[in-house]
Write a protein that holds these residues in place. Structure first.
Motif, short mmCIF file in Angstrom:
data_model
loop_
_atom_site.label_atom_id
_atom_site.label_comp_id
_atom_site.label_asym_id
_atom_site.label_seq_id
_atom_site.Cartn_x
_atom_site.Cartn_y
_atom_site.Cartn_z
N ASN A 193 0.84 -1.21 0.00
CA ASN A 193 0.00 0.00 0.00
C ASN A 193 0.87 1.25 0.00
O ASN A 193 0.55 2.25 -0.65
N ARG A 227 -6.41 3.61 6.84
CA ARG A 227 -6.30 3.59 5.38
C ARG A 227 -6.14 5.02 4.87
O ARG A 227 -6.58 5.98 5.51
N HIS A 269 -13.68 -0.07 2.07
CA HIS A 269 -12.37 0.54 1.81
C HIS A 269 -12.51 1.95 1.25
O HIS A 269 -11.72 2.84 1.56
N ASN A 321 -11.31 -0.34 7.59
CA ASN A 321 -10.57 -1.59 7.38
C ASN A 321 -11.50 -2.78 7.60
O ASN A 321 -12.47 -2.70 8.34
#
Length: 1333
Positions: free
Chosen positions: A488, A639, A802, A807
């Motif tokens: 990521n 995220r 997402h 998450n």
């Protein structure tokens, strides 16, 4: 070198396909060049929020300037011209080409054409001069409209001879689906042609003529009818007629006499082939420099002399045509069929798609496949001189390509995308070889877990905690998640795309229970110790830390888009070190002088909900939800989507606070004697009163940020400073929120001087953790309740989570929220999907460790045993140990080569269903904090209303299992559902970076914006342009191209061009099947759109079979009880009504009515419409009482929701009157019959079958397409109004979003535009969204 990577083996043409027909080959069509400059300005404002990957952010300066963009687009669109191609043995033919194509692409076209496909070794000559394969056509002197290019046969080399044999093999196999089932060479499945009977274009015309006469068989298969409980699996992959292979040869293989001995080499022999023809003739063939001929060798005697007939042919096909009549006939037929298939059915996809089911396919002899398996394929596969590819060099060189203007950026993005997809394929192959034990470790003496491998210039490591590196973070569990976090990070830094900063090519592969990380190799890193190489960051999680000015400078450029704060930490000698990333991020200068960063696993800030820290208390929202909770590892981070949403949220707060304070000041000045409360109220009003105050704040903030400080009066400055402080901005003069990724990192210490800053950062992280729980999860659930988000399976639910930055570890919390929601019944589908996702993910966690203990020979037995314990009702399945087939002489010999897990090889066999389900419930509780309380599969199915077949699909997709296509007796209590013969294969599950086409995406967004404003034609041109650019970067197959085609089809349809709509939507369906999977939720929706366009084009039977297919797929993926099923059933019911199948139509429409009532509430407008549709069918059946009853229900809803005077209410009222009259007339007639018997004077009843136009009108309404008949004048007024509104919106938008926040949104918005609900053109939206044509 970079350009050469574009050359591909003939099997997979790199460029866009050339479709037979007028379009030629993926050419850019002349687009709205003049229109562009204005449009490019739109890009910033219509950023697609629903996207996943960050946009190129550090490089706004690379955006095309206004004047440039107009010219740039023209550069791409040089007009095409026609050349003549003269080929030996056939007539000269014409070919449309474009100036920026390479000569290579004409080669590809000739190798694909039916009449020239058997040639591979030739050159193209113009006036006797050989053209260079890699030169662009516009650079060739004398090449113009009408030039004749001659195809000249060239002498073979060993490489060319091999390529030729491989190409002939590909042609012979071109209709054979086994490569797609086996998941090799980027082949994948498509079944659309089975339901449309070939291509829609021509067959459509044929059907139209005979439409009135041809009776349509509308009866759906039993299992598709509403209420059916049967979910057959075999219908998923129907048998395609074309797959019955036409046998041209029995065997074509390399001869055992290879390679030719020295004396024969000197006669020009390159290699020998062995062929058995369909007539059973055994022949031996020599490939020589001049071509192919028969020799006199047999299986046991070598005799290279030519055999009779002494026929030398430049092409193997011509030789085989001579010696085998069956070959000649069948090969010609095969090529005819191959060319008739839609190009999208045969082009390779950019990344491999695996199928989780496959029929039993015959395993045929195949020389090329065998050779590929036993050589490393490195010699000639890659078409690059000098053996293996230097992946790192290619990946970095493509990034260094210039990007000043559009053509340069396109070339760069295309090269980056091509290298990435090649690298992903090579890394996947290598990772499988590593786990299968086919690669030698570079440290073979260490235990298996710790081994590392190098293969094909790629470095592979296993996901285990080597040398206690992750001891403080959760050991092996942390080592397992670190690679995905790192990936990521790589994705994010790649998207920011800062010049001079390099990341490694990274692919994470899960295969057979192991996680393998594949990385490109930094030049020189293997020759030195890590301590010497690292000049930035820390190799021991923050004990020793170093920094470097050049790295700080490069990372500083990424800090703004990534919201990373520059900060200082202490090293082991208590010295302050400045960093602009987390301490784990390491900087290494390679021998090539490039600055690499690696180990990006903590690019984003930690998630405090899953990281309990002694002495720190979380906000109330978190504590209420039971946080913080200890997680298995300490690498949980937020995220990027969450960070961006949080910053956006804080920005709006900042603007509001500042506006209210400014208004207060103003109010105080205006009436200083008055009481202050008054001012506050007014300020509130003024702030609420809109753009004025916000615009003022924006202006202020910009003035202060631009350092022209003194111009701002002190009071206003104070306002901004207060607002900055209140929202936690790191700057006191402008809004700027950043996170320090090292906060709460075990082992990282901060200097005393930074304590205030650290305190603020801690608070910011707590707020972000609370924001996820208080805003994002409720927001997701609200979107699901409104049906703006419609997941159909686990993958689409995960994607929806997402996109909002939630998450998967919060899945249990999302389900709790759904359970507590007041609209719980309307979230039933979300609850089911969530539960099945929870169960299959828990099962996947268990399966992973289960598989690590299994050796290769027991794999199918072990997997089938696991599936039996997981899904079969049979109470005590027994595992078959692999010793059944063979008995070894020496029983007691110890097994060498234990698998990397090193567990007992038969421990898996003792698992029972009770144990497994107990473990699943335990895992669900531990990982997701959700209590399942199911002891068996049947109890789970009963409690939550799940389907075993859907669970099988989910677990197979998540773990890479491929099962046999057949009906499984899941519910039998007498035999297990699976045997070891049912498990066909296990595939890798691959995670990788997918580079984006940024310019194309901007065009796509601008097009969407235009469409939403009602400028359909301009929108259509922009989206067509986007499609050309996407094709330019991605080749012909990609999910983003799919979204583009879907939108184009919708636009053409609305503008009345049905043929074009049909053609684009057909491509969208094919592409969705090929790139996403044949039963992916997107594919189901594409089928529905295509059915609508088929119906509008009078292809009724095709429309029905497409809708039946969509319904079957949705039943398989989820089941019947889904809001989307109501839309599908309404579509099916309407079409059936149109073809006068009233009984069937009623079954579907009444099912849609009950689903709509459940998911939208009994009083919703959707339900009113459903009642009306049912009433219409009853009217057609002359059952007026039932019709009246339904229409009354609908009328009541319209009246209560819209009022008496709304046109819908009036329409319904008129229809009721009409029905009442018909009912009265019918009753009179009946009374007459009773009174007078047979002599009654009967007036015939006016019961009409519905017209196609009225059915189509209803289809448009339910699918959210609204046509409004407008005069030209109305149209002009409407456009002016839209422009006025848009300008208003712009000013208020400008006031609520600073450039930074726009950049924030942009970072989140580099688009997977798979859900483009924001295009306003998706079906099923409550108000029909597009109302201007």
């Amino acid at each position: 070198m970079v350009i050469k990577t574009d050359e591909l083996p003939p099997a997979a043409p790199a460029e866009s396909p050339r479709e037979p027909g007028p379009q030629g080959g993926g050419k850019a069509r002349p687009g709205p060049a003049a229109e562009l400059p204005a449009v490019m300005l739109l890009n910033g404002d219509c950023l697609d929020k629903k996207s996943e990957e960050p946009k190129e952010n550090g490089h706004e300066e690379a955006e095309p300037s206004d004047e440039a963009s107009g010219q740039e687009v023209i550069v791409i669109q040089d007009t095409g011209f026609t050349v003549k191609i003269s080929v030996p043995g056939i007539e000269t033919f014409s070919l449309q080409v474009s100036p920026q194509e390479m000569v290579q692409e004409i080669h590809q076209v000739l190798m694909d054409r039916e009449d020239t496909c058997h040639r591979t070794c030739f050159s193209l000559q113009l006036d006797g001069n050989v053209l260079d394969n890699f030169s662009e056509l516009r650079t060739i002197e004398g090449l113009e409209e009408g030039s004749v290019l001659r195809v000249v046969e060239e002498p073979y080399t060993v490489r060319e001879a091999r390529i030729h044999v491989r190409h002939i093999r590909d042609l012979l196999k071109s209709l054979d689906p086994s490569d797609a089932f086996n998941g090799v060479d980027c082949n994948s499945l498509s079944f659309l042609s089975v339901f449309t009977d070939g291509d829609l274009g021509d067959s459509g015309k044929r059907k139209k003529k005979g439409i009135e006469m041809e009776p349509i068989d509308c009866t759906p298969p039993e299992h598709i009818l509403p209420g059916s409980k049967d979910r057959p699996l075999s219908a998923l992959q129907p048998q395609n007629r074309d797959w019955k292979p036409l046998q041209c040869l029995k065997v074509l293989t390399m001869s055992g006499w290879n390679p030719p001995p020295g004396n024969r080499k000197m006669h020009g022999d390159l290699m020998y082939l062995f062929v058995i023809t369909a007539e059973d003739r055994h022949v031996s063939i020599t490939a020589s420099t001049r071509g192919f001929y028969l020799n006199q060798s047999t299986a046991y005697n070598f005799n290279p002399k030519p055999a009779s007939p002494r026929f030398l042919s430049h092409s193997l096909v011509e030789l085989l045509n001579q010696i085998s009549p069956t070959f000649k006939k069948n090969f010609a037929l095969l090529q005819k069929k191959r060319v008739q298939r839609h190009p999208f059915e045969r082009i390779a996809t950019p990344f491999q798609v695996y199928s989780w089911t496959a029929p039993q396919v015959e395993h045929a002899m195949d020389c090329v496949r065998a050779e590929d398996a036993y050589t490393s394929r490195l010699g000639y596969e890659e078409h690059i001189p000098g053996q293996t590819r230097d992946w790192n060099e290619e990946l970095q060189t493509t990034r260094e390509l210039p990007r000043k203007n559009l053509p340069e950026r396109l070339l760069r993005e295309r090269a980056i995308f091509k290298v990435h997809s090649d690298f992903t394929a090579a890394a996947t192959r290598g990772a499988m070889a590593v786990i299968d034990g086919n690669v030698m470790a570079i440290n073979p003496s260490e235990e298996t877990k710790m081994q590392m491998f190098i293969w094909n210039n790629i470095f592979f490591s296993l996901g285990f905690d080597v040398r206690d590196h992750y001891k403080d973070f959760g050991g092996d569990v942390a080592a397992y998640v670190a690679p995905t976090n790192d990936l990521n990070g790589v994705r994010t830094y790649n998207a920011v795309d800062v010049e001079g900063l390099y990341t490694l090519g990274t692919v994470v592969v899960d295969y057979r229970g192991y996680r393998v990380t594949a990385q490109s190799i930094i030049p020189g890193i293997l020759e030195r110790e890590q301590e010497q190489s690292v000049i930035y960051g820390s190799i021991d999680f923050g004990k020793t830390v170093v920094s470097h000015p050049r790295y700080l400078e490069l990372l500083e450029k990424t800090s703004r888009p990534l919201k990373i704060q520059r900060h200082r930490v202490l090293n082991d000698r208590d010295e302050e070190v400045e960093l602009c990333s987390s301490v784990e991020c390491k900087g290494i200068i390679g021998n090539d002088g490039r600055h690499y960063i690696l180990d990006l696993l903590r690019t984003f800030p930690p998630d405090l909900n899953f990281l309990p820290v002694a002495g720190e208390e979380l906000p109330e929202d978190c504590r209420r939800a039971g946080f913080p909770k200890p997680h298995r590892h300490k690498l949980c981070c937020l995220r990027q989507e969450l960070v961006d949403a949080f910053v956006e949220h804080r920005y709006l707060l900042f603007m509001k606070l500042a506006a209210i304070q400014l208004m207060q000041q103003k109010a105080n000045r205006a009436e200083s004697p008055g009481p202050p409360e008054n001012g506050t109220a007014e300020a509130g009003e003024a702030a609420g009163d809109g753009a004025g105050g916000l615009a003022k704040v924006k202006e202020l903030a910009e003035t202060m940020a631009s350092d022209s400080g003194p111009a701002v009066d002190p009071k206003s400055r104070e306002v901004i400073q207060n607002a900055c402080k209140a929202v936690g901005s790191v700057s006191s003069t402008s809004f700027d929120i950043r996170f320090n990724p090292d906060i709460f990192s075990p082992g990282v210490r901060f200097p005393e001087s930074c304590q205030d800053e650290v305190r603020d950062q801690k608070q910011l992280l707590k707020d972000a953790a609370a924001f996820l729980l208080s805003c994002q999860i409720p927001g997701l659930v609200k979107d699901c309740t409104d049906h703006t988000v419609l997941p159909m399976d686990g993958a689409t639910l995960a994607e929806a989570m997402h996109q909002r930055g939630i998450n998967i570890r919060y899945l249990g919390k999302v389900l709790d929220f759904v359970l507590r929601s007041p609209a719980r019944p309307q979230l039933d589908h979300i609850y089911k999907i969530g539960i099945s996702e929870l169960i299959t993910r828990s099962a996947k966690h268990i399966f992973k460790t289960y598989l690590q203990g299994v050796e290769l020979s027991g794999l199918s037995a072990a997997i089938s045993h696991f599936l039996n314990c997981f899904l079969s009702s049979f109470p005590n399945p027994v595992a078959h140990l692999p010793a059944d087939e063979l008995v070894s002489k020496k029983k007691n010999k110890r097994r060498k080569n234990r698998p990397p897990g090193g567990a007992d090889n038969t421990a898996w066999a003792v698992m029972t269903p009770q144990e497994l389900w107990k473990d699943i419930c335990q895992e669900a509780k531990n990982y997701f904090d959700f209590s399942l309380e199911c002891e068996t599969i049947d109890q789970a199915v009963e409690t939550f209303g799940l389907q075993k077949i859907s669970l099988l699909r989910e677990i197979s997709l998540k773990t890479g299992i491929q099962v046999l296509l057949k009906e499984y007796p899941f519910d039998s209590r007498h035999k297990p559902a699976f045997t070891e013969e049912d498990v066909l294969n296990i595939f890798p599950v691959v995670k990788h970076v997918s580079p984006k086409a940024s310019d194309a995406f901007h065009f796509f967004q601008s097009g969407q914006a235009k469409v939403q404003q009602g400028f359909l034609k301009e929108g259509c041109e922009l989206i067509t342009e986007a499609l050309n650019l996407f094709n330019n970067v991605y080749g012909a197959m990609h999910v983003e191209i799919c979204a583009c085609l879907r939108l184009l089809a919708r636009l053409h349809y609305i503008m009345g061009d049905y043929a074009e709509a049909l053609s684009n939507q057909q491509k969208a369906v094919l592409m969705s099947e090929r790139v996403l999977g044949i039963e992916h939720p997107n594919t189901i929706q594409e089928y529905m759109h295509l059915a609508l366009y088929c119906f509008a084009s009078s292809q009724l039977s095709t429309a029905l079979s497409l809708l039946y297919r969509a319904r079957y797929l949705l039943l398989l993926v989820f089941g019947e009880d889904h809001p989307e099923m109501a839309l599908l059933d309404n579509n099916i019911g309407l079409v059936l009504h149109g073809v006068m199948e009233y009984e069937l139509a009623l079954r579907f429409l009444e099912n849609a009515l009950s689903i709509n009532a459940k998911y939208h509430g009994a009083k919703s407008l959707k339900v009113a419409l459903s009642h009306h549709l049912v009433a219409r069918v009853y009217e057609s059946k002359a059952e007026f009482r039932s019709a009246l009853q339904h229409e009354k229900e609908g009328y009541t809803i319209y009246k209560s929701q819209l009022g008496e005077n709304h046109e819908k209410t009036k329409e319904s009222s008129d229809y009721l009157k009409c029905l009442t009259q018909q009912a009265v007339a019918l009753q009179r007639t009946m009374n007459e019959i009773y009174r007078n018997g047979s002599s009654a004077n009967i007036v015939p009843l006016k019961v009409t079958a519905p017209s196609m136009a009225s059915v189509l009108e209803q289809l448009h309404i339910i699918n959210g397409i609204l046509f409004i008949p407008l005069s030209q004048k109305d149209l002009e007024n409407l456009k002016a109004e839209v422009v006025r509104r848009h300008q208003l919106q712009e000013t208020s938008k400008a006031a609520t979003r600073d450039a930074d926040a726009a950049a924030a949104a942009a970072t989140a918005a580099a688009a997977e535009p798979q859900e483009e609900a924001e295009s306003g053109l998706l079906p099923g939206d409550d108000p029909p969204t597009l109302s201007s044509v």
